[in-house]
Design a protein around this motif. Structure first.
Motif: not given
Length: 120
Positions: A13-42
């Motif tokens: 369950x903890x692994x599933x939660x962490x994998x879901x949280x690692x995924x990139x958000x496609x909504x962009x409603x909060x202004x996060x996850x859409x850009x290439x500025x950080x995270x696992x981009x490289x």
């Protein structure tokens, strides 16, 4: 056995939660996850990361559901019956006495005196 499966279930369950949280958000409603500025981009390309995380999420979800069903089956079979109806019946009265403890032939009541005196 059940305790070991519960610990593994919590880890999955903890692994599933962490994998879901690692995924990139496609909504962009909060202004996060859409850009290439950080995270696992490289680390990997966007498409390869999405495919990997989607596949890992599906595998972990399948393991989680299978273990949930297995734990439910094991929990249903464990333990003793807790219902009054599942318990054995009380032994019948001794022959020659009715249910109250009296003599069935003479009709005398078998009132039993208490062994501990009652308080006044």
């Amino acid at each position: 056995m059940i305790q070991i499966l519960l610990v593994v279930q919590i880890i999955v369950a903890l692994a599933l939660i962490s994998v879901v949280l690692l995924q990139r958000s496609e909504g962009g409603g909060l202004g996060i996850g859409g850009g290439s500025g950080g995270g696992m981009g490289g680390f990997m390309s966007g498409r390869a990361t999405a495919n990997l995380l989607t596949r890992v999420t599906a595998i972990l979800a399948a393991i989680f559901m299978a273990m949930s069903v297995l734990l439910a089956i094991l929990a249903g079979n464990a333990g003793t019956p807790r219902s009054i109806l599942d318990q054995p019946a009380i032994a019948p009265a001794v022959s020659g006495q009715d249910e109250t403890g009296g003599d069935a032939a003479t009709g005398a009541t078998g009132d039993v005196q208490p062994t501990v005196p009652l308080a006044n």
